[in-house]
Design a protein around this motif. Structure first.
Motif, mmCIF file in Angstrom:
data_model
loop_
_atom_site.group_PDB
_atom_site.id
_atom_site.type_symbol
_atom_site.label_atom_id
_atom_site.label_comp_id
_atom_site.label_asym_id
_atom_site.label_seq_id
_atom_site.Cartn_x
_atom_site.Cartn_y
_atom_site.Cartn_z
ATOM 1 N N ALA A 168 0.743 -1.168 -0.068
ATOM 2 C CA ALA A 168 0.204 -0.012 0.062
ATOM 3 C C ALA A 168 1.013 1.194 0.033
ATOM 4 O O ALA A 168 0.593 2.115 -0.580
ATOM 5 C CB ALA A 168 -0.799 0.094 1.344
ATOM 6 N N ASP A 169 2.099 1.395 0.877
ATOM 7 C CA ASP A 169 2.775 2.352 0.795
ATOM 8 C C ASP A 169 3.427 2.625 -0.386
ATOM 9 O O ASP A 169 3.555 3.723 -1.047
ATOM 10 C CB ASP A 169 3.955 2.293 2.034
ATOM 11 C CG ASP A 169 3.165 2.223 3.467
ATOM 12 O OD1 ASP A 169 2.145 2.758 3.647
ATOM 13 O OD2 ASP A 169 3.931 1.681 4.236
ATOM 14 N N GLU A 170 3.923 1.544 -1.226
ATOM 15 C CA GLU A 170 4.651 1.594 -2.243
ATOM 16 C C GLU A 170 4.006 2.070 -3.479
ATOM 17 O O GLU A 170 4.120 2.818 -4.192
ATOM 18 C CB GLU A 170 5.171 0.400 -2.803
ATOM 19 C CG GLU A 170 6.335 -0.166 -1.965
ATOM 20 C CD GLU A 170 6.689 -1.528 -2.102
ATOM 21 O OE1 GLU A 170 6.482 -2.213 -3.371
ATOM 22 O OE2 GLU A 170 7.463 -2.185 -1.304
ATOM 23 N N VAL A 171 2.564 1.767 -3.565
ATOM 24 C CA VAL A 171 1.975 1.909 -4.951
ATOM 25 C C VAL A 171 0.707 3.433 -4.811
ATOM 26 O O VAL A 171 0.277 3.741 -5.686
ATOM 27 C CB VAL A 171 0.940 0.888 -5.465
ATOM 28 C CG1 VAL A 171 1.974 -0.356 -5.682
ATOM 29 C CG2 VAL A 171 0.126 0.595 -4.432
ATOM 30 N N LEU A 172 0.870 3.681 -3.346
ATOM 31 C CA LEU A 172 -0.290 4.905 -3.037
ATOM 32 C C LEU A 172 -0.205 6.048 -4.134
ATOM 33 O O LEU A 172 -1.138 6.501 -4.679
ATOM 34 C CB LEU A 172 0.010 5.441 -1.775
ATOM 35 C CG LEU A 172 -0.927 6.532 -1.314
ATOM 36 C CD1 LEU A 172 -2.407 6.002 -1.578
ATOM 37 C CD2 LEU A 172 -0.751 6.875 -0.031
ATOM 38 N N ASP A 173 1.081 6.327 -4.452
ATOM 39 C CA ASP A 173 0.986 7.593 -5.273
ATOM 40 C C ASP A 173 0.496 7.359 -6.776
ATOM 41 O O ASP A 173 0.506 8.396 -7.521
ATOM 42 C CB ASP A 173 2.634 8.221 -5.299
ATOM 43 C CG ASP A 173 2.862 8.987 -3.992
ATOM 44 O OD1 ASP A 173 1.857 9.187 -3.036
ATOM 45 O OD2 ASP A 173 3.967 9.269 -4.018
ATOM 46 N N HIS B 235 -5.512 4.856 0.635
ATOM 47 C CA HIS B 235 -4.618 4.079 1.653
ATOM 48 C C HIS B 235 -5.254 3.347 2.772
ATOM 49 O O HIS B 235 -5.030 2.090 2.739
ATOM 50 C CB HIS B 235 -3.785 5.005 2.206
ATOM 51 C CG HIS B 235 -2.365 4.562 2.735
ATOM 52 N ND1 HIS B 235 -2.185 4.896 4.090
ATOM 53 C CD2 HIS B 235 -1.464 3.723 2.197
ATOM 54 C CE1 HIS B 235 -1.014 4.145 4.398
ATOM 55 N NE2 HIS B 235 -0.751 3.550 3.224
ATOM 56 N N ARG B 236 -6.431 4.025 3.332
ATOM 57 C CA ARG B 236 -7.172 3.239 4.249
ATOM 58 C C ARG B 236 -7.632 1.737 3.828
ATOM 59 O O ARG B 236 -7.968 0.737 4.295
ATOM 60 C CB ARG B 236 -8.259 3.893 4.708
ATOM 61 C CG ARG B 236 -7.788 5.205 5.704
ATOM 62 C CD ARG B 236 -9.012 5.733 6.534
ATOM 63 N NE ARG B 236 -10.007 6.362 5.714
ATOM 64 C CZ ARG B 236 -9.910 7.677 5.211
ATOM 65 N NH1 ARG B 236 -8.971 8.399 5.661
ATOM 66 N NH2 ARG B 236 -11.006 8.255 4.593
ATOM 67 N N MET B 237 -8.181 1.970 2.484
ATOM 68 C CA MET B 237 -8.875 0.823 1.719
ATOM 69 C C MET B 237 -7.982 -0.369 1.515
ATOM 70 O O MET B 237 -8.097 -1.308 2.014
ATOM 71 C CB MET B 237 -9.610 1.111 0.470
ATOM 72 C CG MET B 237 -10.920 1.952 0.472
ATOM 73 S SD MET B 237 -11.835 2.190 -1.056
ATOM 74 C CE MET B 237 -10.590 2.946 -1.858
#
Length: 277
Positions: free
Chosen positions: A155-160, A175-177
């Motif tokens: 999630a952290d890697e692909v968020l942007d 991010h929450r999802m």
């Protein structure tokens, strides 16, 4: 939120909209299918925008949200049959159908299986081609990783890439999802998606009004992919949403909803139905 036990699993869903007059046909139905690794809350702006005129049904796919977590492999056909079974349970015959990313591919699979029920297609930030050998290997490796590590690193890697950093409110929701997605369900969907068929020929045979939407800054499914789908579909409109990445429905809901509203008007004209006013 409601739940239904269909096709061997429990499906969580929202079902909102105006009540029809006694003895009269109900309002037109809009079904929206979320992507990976999200849940039905990604469609909150659209439920709010269209529930005044349409019965809006937004399910959690199996493996996500409030639905049964099914480990192993979940083919797109299984997701499609879940949706058909849920709509049977709800007494829905015909419906306009939309999906984003993996949800768009599930929508294409739905059209392949039961096109006679579909009055319109919305394909957002998605693409119709089958997976490449490299893509299959990547999706299966990612499934292994999610099972081993959980969702946070991914999630952290692909968020942007999912929601552009210049859209921080949408990015926080995304991010929450992703953090809430069960790794077993997400991994099963990745393995099933790796084996999906090629829908490009199917698109040339679609007979209902269609809408293709894409965020201008989407790198997962670039504008060129959307343009190719638009060219293949016999009766389609294309909307490129500026200042949005992979989830324009959350990043720029007003622009996204304007395009969807115009598409629903086309669907109503083609079917002889209209939303309630």
């Amino acid at each position: 939120m409601a739940t239904a036990h269909v096709n061997g699993v429990t499906i969580g869903y929202d079902d909102e909209g105006p009540a029809g007059a006694p003895g009269a046909p109900g309002p037109p139905v809009l079904v929206l299918v979320h992507g990976h690794p999200f849940d039905r809350s990604m469609w909150t702006p659209q439920r709010r925008a269209f529930a005044a005129t349409h019965r809006v049904i937004t399910p959690d796919l199996r493996g996500y949200g409030e639905s049964t977590v099914a480990p192993g492999t979940t083919p797109l056909g299984t997701f499609a049959e879940d949706i058909a079974a849920l709509l049977d349970h709800l007494g829905v015959g015909e419906f306009a159908l939309g999906g984003l990313s993996m949800g768009g591919q599930i929508v294409m699979e739905c059209y392949r299986r039961f096109s006679g029920r579909v009055t319109g297609l919305l394909l957002a930030d998605t693409f119709p081609a089958a997976e490449t050998p490299e893509g299959k290997a990547h999706r299966n490796a990612m499934a292994d990783r999610l099972l081993a590590e959980g969702m946070r690193g991914y999630a952290d890697e692909v968020l942007d890439k999912m929601a552009a950093p210049y859209n921080p409110v949408a990015a926080a929701h995304v991010h929450r999802m992703m953090l809430a997605a069960p790794p077993e369900g997400a991994a099963a969907a990745l393995r099933g998606r790796a084996e999906r068929p090629d829908y490009r020929d199917l698109l040339t045979r679609v007979t209902v009004p269609s809408l293709v939407v894409v965020g201008r800054d989407d790198t997962y499914t670039p504008v060129a992919d959307a343009e190719a789908m638009h060219a293949a579909l016999p009766d389609s409109a294309l909307r490129v949403v500026e200042s949005a990445a992979h989830l324009p429905n959350l990043e720029r809901p007003a622009e996204f909803d304007a395009a969807v509203g115009a598409w629903l008007d086309r669907v109503a004209s083609s079917t002889g139905t209209a939303g309630l006013s």
